[in-house]
Design an enzyme around this catalytic site. Structure first.
Site, PDB file in Angstrom:
ATOM      1  CG  HIS A   1      -2.209   0.730   0.992  1.00  0.00           C
ATOM      2  ND1 HIS A   1      -2.469   1.436  -0.160  1.00  0.00           N
ATOM      3  CD2 HIS A   1      -3.320   0.874   1.781  1.00  0.00           C
ATOM      4  CE1 HIS A   1      -3.670   1.983  -0.081  1.00  0.00           C
ATOM      5  NE2 HIS A   1      -4.209   1.658   1.090  1.00  0.00           N
TER       6      HIS A   1
ATOM      7  CG  ASP B   1      -2.955   5.106  -4.140  1.00  0.00           C
ATOM      8  OD1 ASP B   1      -2.334   5.007  -3.066  1.00  0.00           O
ATOM      9  OD2 ASP B   1      -2.834   6.072  -4.916  1.00  0.00           O
TER      10      ASP B   1
END
Length: 450
Positions: A421, A425
């Site tokens: 992450h 995204d």
């Protein structure tokens, strides 16, 4: 002396002091010794006793060992890869006295990544083992001594050899001396034991006490050393967990159309390409399409930079009896279905047999793990560093789903994407997984590039 030198001259030096098979170059036994050829043709015994010439330490352990009569050679640990400096001698495949063929494996070395065979440099008989199981060894370490054999050689037990040997008086006298020494040591052994018994005893109160329940528990436990491959897997997985900001997103795929394509064309596919048509090639093709649509999933963080890769190398996780390995399909975006299936089949077989090389597992920009072959319905796979994402496949299960407003049973599969992450995204991750779902559910998209 003349006959001894004449026999030496008639023998090619390559057969006297080098391994006869250039195929065994990996065993570090192919390096010639500078200046040795001139010694073979010497007429002076003094010059012969000057052997060996001064050679480097590398050449010393790289060449094969030969006794004065040229009947013994040593099997050594081969080169294991640029990133591997040592290994553990896992097991011996032969026993002392066993006959071995040229290049026949006699032991196995377990490394952080693969299992490597130590092969016999010559056909012959295993004279003795120099190393022990569990030892840490490096390239060039001596493992075993092989006695060369010829077509007339026969291996007999020591008891059978006695009847056919003539013992010289000097050898007989030496044997008697050795026997007397052994008898003397045996007679003195009780005295040594008496002396050790006279040493002061440790008070029983000083010994650690353990309860009966602890003793029973320990009797049911077995402590064994952790294999090097398992240590490496554990370290990499923990490093991955500590490094990445991992998040997993899920989706489900209707496998009806892909399974129908496989059922309709599997026989024709096998007849033309000589390999079976599986479901994995469809997912690999879908992953390639997803990586092309979302290049960030194929990228990786390097310090303060992001490295974008203009190639797609997909790692396929393969479970083996010794642990998980991930052989890599190189430039998979340039492969068709048949090439993908052939490469997966070949790499998986070699990984299971333990013959896969380091280079075949190095690199990779994305990983696919199929836990469904073991019956897994849902999981959250861990990223394989230095990659940024991994796709998890699972079991195909018939579940009720709605198609055109009607509830029907369909073969469904949950798929999972674990991603870093920090770099990717949620939007890109969901789009990537959605692309895989679309391609698998309708393979015609690949033909039309939709």
């Amino acid at each position: 002396m003349a006959s001894f030198l004449s026999r030496l001259i008639r023998r090619p030096s390559a057969k006297l002091f080098l391994l006869s098979s250039p195929r065994n170059a990996r065993s570090f036994s192919h390096h010639a010794i500078p200046g040795f050829t001139s010694l073979i043709c010497s007429n002076s015994r003094r010059e012969l006793t000057g052997f060996p010439p001064k050679i480097s330490q590398y050449q010393l352990w790289s060449r094969s060992f030969s006794s004065d009569d040229g009947h013994l050679v040593e099997a050594v640990v081969p080169f294991m890869g640029e990133s591997i400096t040592d290994g553990t001698l896992a097991t011996f495949l032969k026993k002392t006295g066993d006959r071995v063929a040229l290049d026949e494996p006699i032991a196995q070395i377990e490394t952080d990544k693969v299992t490597i065979d130590v092969v016999s440099p010559e056909a012959g008989i295993v004279e003795k083992f120099v190393a022990k199981e569990g030892d840490t060894v490096t390239p060039g370490t001596k493992v075993a001594v092989i006695s060369k054999s010829t077509s007339s050689d026969t291996h007999v037990a020591p008891s059978e050899e006695k009847s056919g040997l003539e013992v010289s008086p000097l050898a007989a006298k030496e044997a008697v001396n050795q026997k007397s020494k052994v008898e003397t040591e045996i007679k003195e052994k009780p005295k040594f034991e008496m002396e050790t018994k006279e040493k002061p005893k440790v008070p029983s109160s000083a010994l650690p006490k353990s309860s009966a329940s602890e003793l029973q528990l320990k009797e049911r436990e077995t402590r064994v050393p952790m294999p090097r491959l398992r240590k490496r897997i554990a370290a990499r997985l923990k490093d991955s967990q500590n490094t990445f900001a991992m998040l997993t997103t899920f989706n489900e795929v209707d496998m009806t159309n892909l399974m129908s394509v496989r059922s309709d064309y599997k026989d024709a596919f096998f007849e033309k390409h000589g390999t079976k048509l599986g479901l994995m090639s469809g997912f690999v093709k879908a992953a390639v399409s997803g990586l092309q649509n979302q290049p960030i999933v194929n990228a990786v963080i390097d310090g303060d930079d992001i490295i974008f890769r203009d190639y797609i190398d997909i790692s396929i996780a393969v479970g083996t009896p010794k642990g998980l390995v991930v052989p890599v399909l190189r430039d998979v975006d340039k492969m068709n279905f048949a090439e993908i299936e052939k490469n997966i089949s070949t790499l998986a077989k070699r990984a299971t047999e333990g013959t896969i090389s380091i280079d075949e597992m190095a690199g990779g920009t994305f990983t696919i793990s199929n836990g469904g072959v073991y019956g897994s319905i849902l999981s959250t796979p861990i990223i394989n560093p230095p990659q940024s994402a991994i796709l998890g496949m699972h079991s195909i299960v018939s579940r009720p789903t709605i198609v055109d407003g009607i509830v029907v049973l369909r073969p469904m599969m949950y798929i999972a994407l674990t991603y870093d992450h920090r770099l990717i995204d949620g939007r890109e991750a969901v789009y990537f997984l959605r692309r895989i779902k679309d391609v698998v559910e309708d393979p015609r998209r690949l033909l039309l590039n939709l």
